[in-house]
Structure formats: C-alpha cells, structure tokens
Design a protein around this motif. Structure first.
Motif, short mmCIF file in Angstrom:
data_model
loop_
_atom_site.label_atom_id
_atom_site.label_comp_id
_atom_site.label_asym_id
_atom_site.label_seq_id
_atom_site.Cartn_x
_atom_site.Cartn_y
_atom_site.Cartn_z
N LEU A 192 54.20 21.49 148.50
CA LEU A 192 53.63 21.03 149.66
C LEU A 192 53.89 21.95 150.99
O LEU A 192 55.27 21.97 151.17
N ILE A 193 52.99 22.11 151.70
CA ILE A 193 53.15 22.78 152.87
C ILE A 193 52.72 22.03 154.00
O ILE A 193 51.51 21.73 153.96
N ALA A 194 53.48 21.71 155.05
CA ALA A 194 53.18 20.95 156.26
C ALA A 194 52.52 22.35 157.20
O ALA A 194 53.28 23.20 157.51
N LEU A 195 51.43 22.08 157.72
CA LEU A 195 50.89 23.07 158.55
C LEU A 195 50.31 22.34 159.93
O LEU A 195 49.52 21.50 159.76
N THR A 196 51.16 22.55 160.92
CA THR A 196 50.72 21.76 162.20
C THR A 196 51.13 22.43 163.45
O THR A 196 51.58 23.52 163.39
N GLY A 197 50.70 21.94 164.54
CA GLY A 197 51.07 22.57 165.74
C GLY A 197 52.31 21.83 166.46
O GLY A 197 52.60 22.29 167.39
N TRP A 198 52.88 21.06 165.41
CA TRP A 198 54.49 20.68 166.11
C TRP A 198 55.49 21.42 165.39
O TRP A 198 55.55 21.35 163.94
N GLY A 199 56.17 22.22 166.09
CA GLY A 199 57.38 22.88 165.46
C GLY A 199 58.92 22.60 165.92
O GLY A 199 59.45 23.49 165.81
N GLN A 200 58.96 21.45 166.34
CA GLN A 200 60.49 21.06 166.78
C GLN A 200 61.31 20.91 165.55
O GLN A 200 60.95 20.57 164.47
N ALA A 201 62.54 21.04 165.87
CA ALA A 201 63.55 20.67 164.69
C ALA A 201 63.24 19.34 164.09
O ALA A 201 63.66 19.26 162.94
N GLU A 202 63.09 18.42 164.80
CA GLU A 202 62.67 17.00 164.48
C GLU A 202 61.87 16.88 163.46
O GLU A 202 61.73 16.26 162.35
N ASP A 203 60.87 17.62 163.56
CA ASP A 203 59.63 17.83 163.05
C ASP A 203 59.88 18.30 161.52
O ASP A 203 59.33 17.82 160.76
N ARG A 204 60.68 19.35 161.62
CA ARG A 204 61.19 19.83 160.32
C ARG A 204 61.86 18.86 159.46
O ARG A 204 61.73 18.82 158.30
N ARG A 205 62.73 18.24 160.08
CA ARG A 205 63.41 17.09 159.34
C ARG A 205 62.64 16.00 158.94
O ARG A 205 62.81 15.76 157.83
N GLN A 206 61.44 15.47 159.67
CA GLN A 206 60.49 14.85 159.06
C GLN A 206 59.76 15.38 157.87
O GLN A 206 59.59 14.57 156.88
N ALA A 207 59.32 16.65 157.89
CA ALA A 207 58.87 17.27 156.75
C ALA A 207 59.83 17.29 155.43
O ALA A 207 59.19 17.05 154.32
N VAL A 208 61.00 17.52 155.76
CA VAL A 208 61.80 17.51 154.50
C VAL A 208 61.89 16.18 153.74
O VAL A 208 61.94 16.08 152.67
#
Length: 693
Positions: free
Chosen positions: A641-657
């Motif tokens: 699964l790959i998240a492709l988004t315009g949001w690139g903050q550290a919190e966005d990465r944590r939510q993706a994980v």
C-alpha cells in the motif's frame, strides 16, 4: 552702743499661727489642719529650724518638691507634687514614704539610704518607675535629686527632693522616634521602590533641570556617569541637539505634561565610546511648589528599544514576505509559461517527432523545477516547526560532494564555469542524512553558479581535523555587501544585487541550508570582501574519526527491467489518476483506477492487486480508512500500500504507518521511484507493512 536683738527671718522661724511661711493653698490648708503632734514629727513649734526652712521652701514653690523627715521618713509635699501621687493624695500627706511608695521602693530605698546614712546627694534622670498611683500599673519616668537636710545637732534629719515627671515628654519622644523610624522606613521603602522601579525615573529641579534624584534604570539607560547634582544637558551633552531641551522648557514654562511614544534617543554611554540608539516612552510631569509655580519636572518612562526593534523587524519581515510572494509568483509563472506553451505545441497538428520530444522535455524539466520550489518551501516550514526528520547514517563525504556536484553540474556547465574540488586524502565518513547534506551543498553550488558572470570559477574545498569537517564553497561572482551578510540566512532574504539578476530565486535556499546544517549539529557562515569580489560559504560539521562504512554503500539498481504488476490507483483527481495509470501501463503493468474510497475498497477486494496507490483525501472513505479495511482482510495483508498525497508532514507519515501503508509519498510522484519499487523482486505484494517513508 549695743546692737539691736536679731529677729529670725519668717522663713527660718515663724510662729505656728503665722501665715507668713505657709501659703494659702490646698496643701497649706492641709498643713494647718494636720495634727502634727500625732505624728513622729511632733508639734511644729518643736521642729528643727532646718526642717521648717525645707518645708517652707517646698510649700512656697510651684515646682514639685517634698521633704521626708526622721527615721519614719514622714512625707510633706507641695501642691505641685499632687499629680505625682495621683489617688494617694491626700492620705500620703504626713504618711510614711516607704508605705506610700511600696511598689517602687526597691529603686528608691537604696538611694534614700545613701542620703540618710552617708549624706551623699543623688541625681536621677528619666528613670523608669513602674507604679500604681491611679489603680492601674503604668510606666512613668522621673528626674529627681535627693539632698540631705541636717537637724539642729548636725545630724542628718531627713532629705529634700525636687523632682519632675518626664512621662509625657518621654512618650512624646517615643512617638516622635517611632514616627521618625517609620518615616525613615517609608523613605527607605520609597527609595527602594524609586531605585528599583522597572522604568527610568528622575527628578529635575529648576529652570536648568538639575538632576535631583535618579534611579538605577535611568543610569542603565544613559550609562554609568555622574549626573546627580548636574544640569541635565551638561550631564548629557549629546542629547542637547535632539529636541529634548525644547520639550522640557515648554513643560516648565506652560505647566502642562508631555507624553512621548517611541522617541529616538542617541546616547554615548561611555566617555569616548560609540553612540548608541535607544527608543523610549516617557512622561515629563511638571512639579509645583506651595505657591503653584513650576519648580521642577518629574521624568519617568520605559526603554522600549527592544519593542520598537521587534516591530521594525516585523515590518521588515512583512516587507520581505511581500517581496517573497511576488518572487514566488514570478518563479512559478516562469515554468508555467513554457509548460502551457509546450502543452499547446504538443497538440499542434503536423508536429515532428523531434519537436514533440523537445516539448515533452520542456514540460518535464519545468515541472521538476516547480516541484523543487515547492519542496524547498515545505522543507523550510517543517524545519521551522521542528517536524523535519533526518535519516542519519554513515556516509562518505566524497559521495555527498559528488551527489551535490552532479545536481548542480548542468547549471555550472550551461554558464561555462570552472569547478575544482579538493577533498581530504584520507576517507572522511560522516553521520548524516546524505540526501539533505547533498541538498545543502548543491544549493551552495547552484547559488555560486547563478550569481556569477559566465566563465567564472567555483572552488569546493573540504578540510578535516579532529572533531570537525569544514566544507568551503568559494566563487568569484557578484559578492555580498557587508550589511547584507547579517541577514543572508534569514527567510525571504535576497540581496539587491541578486534581485537584479534573472536567477533571483525565492530567497529561502540559504535559510533552508542553515536549518539543515544546524539539524546535523553544525553551522554555516558566509564571507565576502564586498560587491564584485566573490563570496565564500563555509559549512562546519561534527566528525568522529572512528566513523566508518561497513560493507560499503549499496548501488542503486540500474537498467533493471520492471516486473509486471497489477496496480490499483485511487484518486478523486481524474487527471492525476489517468496520467499515472498511462505511465505505468507503458511499463507493462495492469492498472485499474477508482475515484472514491468506497470504489477503491471494492476493487481491491475484487482484483487483489499487488500494489494499491491511494490518495488520502477522497470522498466516501479516505485513504487511511481504505488502507485500514484492506489490512484487516486476509486477502489484503500481503498487498503493498502506497499513500500518495499532497500532505507531507511527520504527523501525516505517522498516520500512514498507523493505517497500514508501506510507503508515504508526496505529490508529484517521481516515476523513477515507482519504477525502482516495481523492479525490486519480492518487494511489491510481499506482505511488508513496514514503516511508511
């Protein structure tokens, strides 16, 4: 001729019936009414002459006096002594002294013995006597003298005392002392408040404005020099021509206060020292005398230099921000124009293959330039919020420099600059994020290439010493003015000489570089001898000589054919999903698209793709929800699964994980990155739900 017989003076010897020696007073009448024969003294007629004289002196005096006579110390006193006795009068008249003053006899008795036994007079001044003369215990103070009185045989028959009560005076003096002490305490307190007031305070006296009082804050403002007792503009001569004389004279003349805000003040705080600038809020308040005339001026205020400079800095920041926004618009329009023109050109009928290829290259190159601009903006924002994460690892300094040179090489070659690189002979291995460190150096190289006429020279030199590495990037370009060096690393900062060139940029590159270097524990500095004399940027990084590369650095796979994958792309932006699908299909992959979260989940369950590329913000279920649903299903645990988004903050990465994504990529996606992922055997569809990057 015989001498006439001597007649005794009435004060020395008077018949009992005579009124000559006994006044017509309360005590005089009491004296006549007293049956002296019933006392140890006996009838008055038999009294010794000295007793009569002492009693006559006492009774005729308006000063408190008494006589104590005989072994019983019979008490005879005058009217002036009555207040001393209080309620013990009149019983005390003719009574025994020891009984009358029983409670204070421990004080009086030894002195009485001194007089009666040894004939030595005594003197007592303001002695405390605690007595009960009015049915309550009270502290009293007396001054008195005991003098011996001799009888007719030459022996000591009694004593004579003149006394004065000092109690009211002592109390008044006590109250005065207490008031003085309180006043002194109040003065001390007020002086303390005055000295330690947070604002500066001064009292100026008379038309010459002589400093009468000055507090510590005032000295801190004007410098530590003697000013009290001196006229204001003699003590502070540098202020004479700054308009304050006129203000003070107007307040003194008109009696109206003056209020000033943010007044500029130039001071020389040390003799022979430099002039310094300050800003003050102040009030000049007239001080009036008892006749209503102005006698001085009370000056008080606050040093607001920091606040004024902070406001100026905000205004400067706003100005630079406005310049930045204008520059940003310019920088974005620059690539947009060739992109739109190339896109229109591609649609033109009869275009040759070479023209078509050239137009596509323009679009790709300009889109890459725009993406770099946006990446720089996002990186600066992440650094300022403390959200940029470095991926630290051992990395060879030579590889970082090589990567930076490779990035800047096209610009350097396009402008025909000469580039020389000098590295330490021994391998230098740093603990750093190789991509970010290369980004810093490539930015410095690109700046050097931009702000230099064609055919210039750029030199990269690295020096290693125990504990630190210094990397210098030196050019012979337009240089930097000395006043601009202080603000060079601030956000949106651009020197005027750079703004006049076509390659002005956004003014955030050096701020970004500074932030990245400091995140590595290092520092960056700029040097220039002035405009037209080139510039040098020095990056200092910590270095431990024990660092080493174990097993070398892995080479990126090159020229490896991509494995054929089944791919699901979900994005509510139709153009984004279809163009990405077209690129992947050209590489031979089977691609399916969805425009909502619900549609994506249904297709994922139906098709079981190897890879699902999911946008986050979609109608229905968002990307996080879709990923979570897929991960909960048995059929979706092995899907990549790959998240492709315009949001690139550290919190966005944590939510993706947390949602189960393997990768977190920001738009626009680098197709080379996708191809590298697809070309890795066992990577896609391998049940890896590791940390999203």
């Amino acid at each position: 001729m015989t001498a006439p017989p001597k007649t005794p003076h009435p004060l020395l010897f008077a018949p009992a019936a005579s009124q000559g020696s006994v006044p017509d007073t309360e005590i005089g009448r009491l004296f006549h009414e007293m049956d002296w024969s019933a006392t140890p003294l006996g009838p008055v007629e038999v009294w010794p002459q000295s007793l009569r004289i002492a009693v006559s002196i006492a009774l005729n005096s308006r000063f408190p006096m008494f006589v104590w006579w005989g072994s019983e110390l019979v008490n005879i006193y005058n009217d002036a002594y009555i207040p001393v006795l209080g309620k013990r009068h009149p019983q005390a008249f003719g009574g025994r002294a020891r009984e009358i003053w029983n409670e204070i006899w421990p004080v009086l008795g030894p002195q009485v013995d001194e007089v009666m036994q040894h004939g030595r007079a005594t003197w007592n001044e303001r002695v405390l006597l605690v007595m009960e003369r009015n049915d309550f215990t009270e502290e009293t103070y007396f001054t008195w003298s005991y003098s011996p009185v001799y009888d007719d045989q030459g022996g000591i028959g009694g004593l004579f005392c003149a006394c004065s009560e000092e109690t009211p005076r002592v109390r008044v003096e006590r109250e005065r002392d207490a008031l003085l002490q309180r006043a002194q305490g109040t003065v001390t307190t007020l002086q303390g408040w005055f000295d330690n007031a947070p604002g500066f305070v001064a009292v100026l006296r008379g038309p010459d404005f002589v400093f009468e009082m000055v507090n510590r804050a005032y000295y801190q403002l004007v410098g530590h020099r003697p000013i009290e007792g001196r006229p204001a503009f003699e003590a502070l001569p540098e202020v004479r021509s700054q308009g304050f004389i006129e203000i003070l004279e107007r307040v003194y003349r008109e009696g109206e206060p003056f209020i000033g805000r943010g007044l500029r003040l130039i001071l020389q705080k040390e003799p022979g020292g430099p002039l310094s600038e300050a800003f003050v809020d102040l009030v000049y308040q007239p001080v009036f005398d008892v006749h209503g005339r102005v006698s001085g001026i009370f000056a008080q205020g606050h040093d607001v230099t920091e606040q004024v400079r902070a406001v100026e800095a905000l205004k400067e920041g706003d100005r630079r921000k406005d310049e930045f926004l204008a520059t940003l618009a310019h920088e974005l329009r620059n690539p947009l124009a060739p992109i739109r023109q190339s896109a229109k050109l591609v649609k033109t009928p009869g275009l040759t293959a070479a023209q078509h290829h050239w137009a596509i290259d323009v679009i790709d190159r300009q889109a890459t330039h725009m993406a770099l601009l946006l990446d720089d903006l996002l990186d600066v924002a992440r650094i300022s919020r403390g959200r940029l994460e470095l991926r630290m690892e051992p990395v060879a300094l030579s590889s970082v420099v090589a990567s930076a040179v490779e990035t800047a090489q096209p610009l350097i070659e396009a402008k025909r600059h000469r580039l020389s690189v000098t590295l330490p002979a021994e391998p230098v291995v740093l603990t750093a994020d190789p991509l970010r460190l290369a980004q810093v150096l490539s930015n410095l190289l690109s700046n050097a290439a931009k702000y230099m006429d064609d055919g210039g020279a750029i030199e990269v030199q690295a020096q290693a010493r125990p504990g630190a590495v210094a990397i210098r990037v030196r050019d012979n370009g337009i240089g930097v003015a000395q006043e601009s060096l202080q603000t060079l690393f601030q956000m949106f900062s651009q020197v005027s000489s750079a703004l006049q060139r076509a390659e002005g940029g956004l003014g955030i590159g050096l701020a970004l570089s500074k932030g990245l270097v400091e995140m590595h524990g290092g520092s960056i500095e700029a040097h220039s001898d002035g405009l037209g004399r080139g510039a040098e940027f020095v990056v200092h990084l910590p270095w431990m000589q024990t660092e080493s590369l174990e097993g070398g650095q892995p080479e990126a796979p090159q020229g490896q054919a991509a494995l054929r994958r089944k791919v699901l792309i979900a994005d509510d932006n139709h153009d984004a999903s279809t163009t990405l699908a077209a690129l992947l299909e050209l590489d031979g992959h089977e691609v399916h698209t969805a425009s909502t979260g619900n549609e994506a989940l249904a297709l994922a369950e139906q098709l079981r793709p190897d890879i699902a590329i999911l946008d986050i913000g979609m109608p229905g279920r968002n990307g996080y929800q879709v990923a979570s649903e897929i991960r909960r299903a048995d059929w979706g645990r092995g899907m990549t699964l790959i998240a492709l988004t315009g949001w690139g903050q550290a919190e966005d990465r944590r939510q993706a994980v947390a949602a189960g994504f393997d990768e977190h990529w920001t738009k626009p996606v680098d197709t080379d990155t996708l191809q590298a992922l697809f070309a890795t055997p066992g990577r896609a569809g391998s049940s890896q739900a590791g940390p999203a990057r």
